[in-house]
Motif scaffolding. Structure first.
Motif, PDB file in Angstrom:
ATOM      1  N   VAL A 150     -25.067   2.064 -24.966  1.00 34.81           N
ATOM      2  CA  VAL A 150     -25.719   2.111 -23.656  1.00 34.81           C
ATOM      3  C   VAL A 150     -27.070   1.408 -23.728  1.00 34.81           C
ATOM      4  CG1 VAL A 150     -26.693   3.615 -21.865  1.00 34.81           C
ATOM      5  CG2 VAL A 150     -24.629   4.320 -23.105  1.00 34.81           C
ATOM      6  N   VAL A 151     -27.297   0.491 -22.803  1.00 29.90           N
ATOM      7  CA  VAL A 151     -28.593  -0.158 -22.652  1.00 29.90           C
ATOM      8  C   VAL A 151     -29.064   0.123 -21.233  1.00 29.90           C
ATOM      9  CG1 VAL A 151     -29.821  -2.358 -22.605  1.00 29.90           C
ATOM     10  CG2 VAL A 151     -28.065  -1.957 -24.335  1.00 29.90           C
ATOM     11  N   LEU A 152     -30.262   0.711 -21.120  1.00 32.00           N
ATOM     12  CA  LEU A 152     -30.842   0.996 -19.805  1.00 32.00           C
ATOM     13  C   LEU A 152     -31.574  -0.234 -19.294  1.00 32.00           C
ATOM     14  CD1 LEU A 152     -32.194   4.587 -20.402  1.00 32.00           C
ATOM     15  CD2 LEU A 152     -30.027   3.893 -19.385  1.00 32.00           C
ATOM     16  N   LEU A 153     -31.459  -0.472 -17.991  1.00 30.31           N
ATOM     17  CA  LEU A 153     -32.038  -1.668 -17.383  1.00 30.31           C
ATOM     18  C   LEU A 153     -32.975  -1.300 -16.239  1.00 30.31           C
ATOM     19  CD1 LEU A 153     -28.702  -3.653 -17.238  1.00 30.31           C
ATOM     20  CD2 LEU A 153     -30.495  -3.897 -18.947  1.00 30.31           C
ATOM     21  N   GLU A 154     -34.028  -2.053 -16.100  1.00 27.14           N
ATOM     22  CA  GLU A 154     -34.981  -1.818 -15.019  1.00 27.14           C
ATOM     23  C   GLU A 154     -34.496  -2.402 -13.705  1.00 27.14           C
ATOM     24  OE1 GLU A 154     -38.823  -3.156 -16.261  1.00 27.14           O
ATOM     25  OE2 GLU A 154     -38.855  -1.805 -17.984  1.00 27.14           O
ATOM     26  N   GLN A 155     -33.485  -3.240 -13.759  1.00 28.18           N
ATOM     27  CA  GLN A 155     -32.940  -3.846 -12.551  1.00 28.18           C
ATOM     28  C   GLN A 155     -31.469  -3.457 -12.395  1.00 28.18           C
ATOM     29  OE1 GLN A 155     -33.713  -5.501 -15.345  1.00 28.18           O
ATOM     30  NE2 GLN A 155     -31.921  -6.649 -15.942  1.00 28.18           N
TER      31      GLN A 155
END
Length: 162
Positions: A150-155
């Motif tokens: 899982v990679v969290l993204l600001e967009q």
């Protein structure tokens, strides 16, 4: 939301590393075994990984997904304890949820899955996540586990999705 039809070029850099490691660990066309990832010291990208055991009914259908391993980085973004618990025990993660659908798809098809999901945790700076779900074997030949990156993204994140 998710697709099994993706290329490595569509993956976030950390997920690309995980995908290549998973693919290279495959043996004779069989999915890698859980033990090949040497958790908690997995290389590469150990901070984005978690492992869930697929709990199946007597007929072999996926019944629930038990968290066996979740890195601290992921725990901190969720705000809840997950290790030792099942997805169905967490509001918004049980049957009918987007995340449940991803796990169920991998358990049913035994195919890698790329997902773009809205972020629903306590950190306001994140809006979405890019996630890869990879089937793993246990001691036998069946898929018993799901390795998740899982990679969290600001967009907002989007890709070809079903």
């Amino acid at each position: 939301m998710f697709t099994s039809d993706f290329s490595a070029g569509e993956l976030q850099p950390e997920l690309k590393q995980v995908f290549y490691h998973w693919r290279n660990a495959a043996e004779d066309g069989e999915f890698p075994r859980l033990t090949q990832f040497e958790l908690p010291n997995a290389r590469p990208a150990p901070n984005v990984l978690s492992v869930f055991e697929i709990e199946r009914t007597q007929t072999g259908a996926a019944a629930d997904f038990k968290a066996l391993y979740v890195r601290n980085k992921i725990i901190n973004t969720l705000g809840n304890k997950y290790v030792g618990t099942r997805l169905s025990e967490h509001p918004g993660f049980g049957p009918g949820s987007m995340i449940w659908s991803c796990f169920h798809e991998v358990a049913s098809t035994s195919r890698p899955l790329l997902a773009a999901l809205p972020y629903v945790g306590p950190l306001p700076e994140y809006r979405s996540s890019s996630e890869i779900y990879l089937p793993l074997r246990g001691e036998g030949v069946s898929v018993d586990y799901v390795l998740v990156g899982v990679v969290l993204l600001e967009q907002e994140y989007s890709h070809k999705a079903h």
